[in-house]
Design an enzyme around this catalytic site. Sequence first.
Site, PDB file in Angstrom:
ATOM      1  N   GLY A   1       0.783  -1.231   0.000  1.00  0.00           N
ATOM      2  CA  GLY A   1       0.000   0.000   0.000  1.00  0.00           C
ATOM      3  C   GLY A   1       0.814   1.279   0.000  1.00  0.00           C
ATOM      4  O   GLY A   1       0.343   2.305   0.487  1.00  0.00           O
ATOM      5  N   SER A   2       2.019   1.241  -0.575  1.00  0.00           N
ATOM      6  CA  SER A   2       2.803   2.490  -0.593  1.00  0.00           C
ATOM      7  C   SER A   2       2.177   3.505  -1.559  1.00  0.00           C
ATOM      8  O   SER A   2       2.209   4.714  -1.303  1.00  0.00           O
ATOM      9  CB  SER A   2       4.266   2.225  -0.944  1.00  0.00           C
TER      10      SER A   2
ATOM     11  N   ARG B   1      -5.918  -8.634  -8.643  1.00  0.00           N
ATOM     12  CA  ARG B   1      -7.059  -9.361  -9.167  1.00  0.00           C
ATOM     13  C   ARG B   1      -7.472  -8.761 -10.505  1.00  0.00           C
ATOM     14  O   ARG B   1      -7.360  -7.528 -10.676  1.00  0.00           O
ATOM     15  CB  ARG B   1      -8.226  -9.167  -8.189  1.00  0.00           C
TER      16      ARG B   1
ATOM     17  N   LYS C   1     -16.932 -13.749  -8.553  1.00  0.00           N
ATOM     18  CA  LYS C   1     -16.359 -12.396  -8.650  1.00  0.00           C
ATOM     19  C   LYS C   1     -17.489 -11.377  -8.814  1.00  0.00           C
ATOM     20  O   LYS C   1     -17.460 -10.301  -8.224  1.00  0.00           O
ATOM     21  CB  LYS C   1     -15.422 -12.341  -9.861  1.00  0.00           C
TER      22      LYS C   1
ATOM     23  N   HIS D   1       1.272   0.350 -13.408  1.00  0.00           N
ATOM     24  CA  HIS D   1       1.975  -0.901 -13.707  1.00  0.00           C
ATOM     25  C   HIS D   1       3.477  -0.622 -13.805  1.00  0.00           C
ATOM     26  O   HIS D   1       3.893   0.355 -14.438  1.00  0.00           O
ATOM     27  CB  HIS D   1       1.445  -1.477 -15.027  1.00  0.00           C
TER      28      HIS D   1
HETATM   29  C1  GRF Z   1       3.378  -1.328  -7.562  1.00  0.00           C
HETATM   30  O1  GRF Z   1       4.693  -1.594  -7.931  1.00  0.00           O
HETATM   31  C2  GRF Z   1       2.479  -1.243  -8.757  1.00  0.00           C
HETATM   32  O2  GRF Z   1       3.128  -0.815  -9.907  1.00  0.00           O
HETATM   33  C3  GRF Z   1       2.029  -2.656  -8.941  1.00  0.00           C
HETATM   34  O3  GRF Z   1       1.905  -3.167  -7.627  1.00  0.00           O
HETATM   35  C4  GRF Z   1       2.806  -2.488  -6.771  1.00  0.00           C
HETATM   36  C5  GRF Z   1       2.052  -2.025  -5.566  1.00  0.00           C
HETATM   37  O4  GRF Z   1       2.901  -1.513  -4.582  1.00  0.00           O
HETATM   38  N1  GRF Z   1       0.809  -2.709  -9.704  1.00  0.00           N
HETATM   39  P1  GRF Z   1       2.317  -0.838  -3.288  1.00  0.00           P
HETATM   40  O5  GRF Z   1       1.410  -1.853  -2.594  1.00  0.00           O
HETATM   41  O6  GRF Z   1       1.558   0.390  -3.694  1.00  0.00           O
HETATM   42  O7  GRF Z   1       3.492  -0.510  -2.428  1.00  0.00           O
END
Ligand code: GRF
Length: 196
Positions: free
Chosen positions: A14-15, A93, A67, A111
């Site tokens: 969740g960063s 998901r 889903k 992404h």
């Molecule tokens: C990120 O690297 C994003 O690009 C990918 O999943 C990761 C999530 O990281 N889709 P975080 O949980 O937000 O730290």
Amino acid sequence: MNKHKIAVFASGVGSNFEAIADACASGIIPAELSLLVCDRPEAPAVKKAEIRGIKVFAFSPKDYASKAEFEAEIVKLMDSLEVELVCLAGYMRIVGDTLLQSYHGRIINIHPSLLPAFKGARAVERAVEYGVKVYGITVHYVDSDLDGGKIIAQRAFSYEGADPEEVHSIGQLIEHELYVEVIKTLLSGKHLSEDA
Ligand code: GRF
């Protein structure tokens, strides 16, 4: 004037959620982060939301028959909160028809590659294995084609080593900045839809 309402979907650390939440709290993003949706109730992202007093919908997909069923519940909740924009941030998901139809053109994803290269899981690891010298981050609209929706923004960086962890760290700093910038821009425009 009513504030925009946004939701973030995450499954892990969740960063990005944190970066978006902080940007909303400080007014950099002119929106209220109304909801975190998380398909892993034990994920660190949930704690991050709770600490900030942000509403959480944490669920276990196995508790639902399909889903469509859990997505219908999410849609109902987001409708009631008047969510305008859905930001996927490490949501592990594939988004199904129920969500896609209700929030068409209003779901975006971040992404860790320069799409269309390295779609799907383990994008950074596969890019390192491939030996690329230029990496990047993409923010795109979400449609039924996995990591294939219209690209909104990309940022590239050079890296000559072979350590995926290092690429991840460099990439994440860029992600946090880029995602905040994109959300801010989308919300400031008249249209949120990719068709606009
Ligand atoms: C990120 O690297 C994003 O690009 C990918 O999943 C990761 C999530 O990281 N889709 P975080 O949980 O937000 O730290």
